[in-house]
Design an enzyme around this catalytic site. Structure first.
Site, short mmCIF file in Angstrom:
data_model
loop_
_atom_site.label_atom_id
_atom_site.label_comp_id
_atom_site.label_asym_id
_atom_site.label_seq_id
_atom_site.Cartn_x
_atom_site.Cartn_y
_atom_site.Cartn_z
N PHE A 213 0.76 -1.38 0.09
CA PHE A 213 -0.07 0.02 0.04
C PHE A 213 0.76 1.49 -0.11
O PHE A 213 0.45 2.26 -0.64
CB PHE A 213 -1.04 -0.13 1.23
CG PHE A 213 -2.12 0.95 0.93
CD1 PHE A 213 -3.08 0.71 0.06
CD2 PHE A 213 -2.17 2.22 1.55
CE1 PHE A 213 -4.23 1.60 0.12
CE2 PHE A 213 -3.10 2.91 1.46
CZ PHE A 213 -4.24 2.85 0.57
N LEU B 96 2.11 1.89 -3.60
CA LEU B 96 0.97 2.20 -4.16
C LEU B 96 0.55 3.89 -4.10
O LEU B 96 0.33 4.49 -4.81
CB LEU B 96 -0.45 1.43 -4.04
CG LEU B 96 -1.69 1.94 -4.83
CD1 LEU B 96 -1.55 2.00 -6.24
CD2 LEU B 96 -2.89 1.31 -4.29
N HIS B 97 0.84 4.35 -2.89
CA HIS B 97 0.38 5.44 -2.36
C HIS B 97 1.54 6.39 -3.16
O HIS B 97 1.16 7.37 -3.62
CB HIS B 97 0.48 5.97 -0.83
CG HIS B 97 0.74 7.24 -0.54
ND1 HIS B 97 -0.12 8.08 -0.81
CD2 HIS B 97 1.59 7.83 0.44
CE1 HIS B 97 0.20 9.42 -0.20
NE2 HIS B 97 1.20 9.15 0.45
N ARG B 98 2.81 6.05 -3.22
CA ARG B 98 3.87 6.78 -3.83
C ARG B 98 3.61 7.01 -5.03
O ARG B 98 3.98 8.19 -5.80
CB ARG B 98 5.19 6.38 -3.38
CG ARG B 98 5.71 6.41 -2.13
CD ARG B 98 7.25 6.14 -1.96
NE ARG B 98 7.55 4.50 -2.31
CZ ARG B 98 7.38 3.50 -1.13
NH1 ARG B 98 6.94 4.00 0.11
NH2 ARG B 98 7.40 2.51 -1.14
#
Length: 188
Positions: free
Chosen positions: A25, A28-30
């Site tokens: 996650f 994914l956030h980056r």
């Protein structure tokens, strides 16, 4: 949102699934923060209501072109040995809709008092009267992932809530976490 792909965590003797989901996650956030646009949403198909756990699958929702662009960015580098990724597929016709949103945890009583002083212009004594020690802050009983903020670098728990399934989809913008307070993702 007519397309999706799914990322499943593979069993690993060295890392617990929660550790792997946190890492996945965060990556994914980056990637979503770098890509911008707010067009990709997430859901956790294995989320459990009785036990606050997100499960071992992460589903990404969007249009084919946006999902393809994200996957072309190679954001999964370092996680490929720990995940199985499906091809981008069309959302099933029978899919319903669901809001997957972030829920903010109430901070400690002392921090809430400091916020009152800073934001409301009250004195420390007034803040203590407004928020006496008898106020009980209940911890959230929602599943979460541990992430580091791209803007501040701080680690925190990002609590995720899946609202009730609904028949009608609602369009909207997603955050750099793939979450939205109002926009829905397909649920199937």
């Amino acid at each position: 949102m007519d397309a999706y792909l799914e990322i499943r965590l593979l069993p690993d003797p060295e890392f617990a699934p929660t550790v792997l989901m946190n890492a996945l996650f965060s990556k994914l956030h980056r990637a979503l923060a770098a890509q911008g646009g707010g067009k990709i949403g997430v859901s956790f198909p294995d989320v459990e209501a009785k036990k606050p756990a997100l499960g071992q699958r992460l589903r990404l929702h969007g249009v084919q072109a946006d999902l393809a662009a994200l996957m072309a960015s190679n954001w999964l580098a370092g996680m490929r040995d720990h995940t199985a990724v499906t091809d981008i597929a069309e959302v099933p016709a029978h899919a319903k809709a669901r809001v997957v949103r972030r829920v903010h945890e109430k901070s400690s009583l002392e921090r809430q008092r400091r916020r009152k002083v800073a934001r409301k212009g009250v004195s420390a004594e007034q803040a203590r009267e407004l928020l006496p020690d008898s106020v009980v802050i209940k911890p959230l009983k929602l599943p979460y992932v541990m992430v580091s903020s791209q803007s501040t670098g701080q680690k925190f728990r990002l609590f995720v809530e899946h609202l009730a399934v609904q028949d009608q989809a609602v369009a909207g913008i997603f955050s750099a976490y793939g979450l939205s307070p109002t926009a829905t993702v397909p649920w199937f």
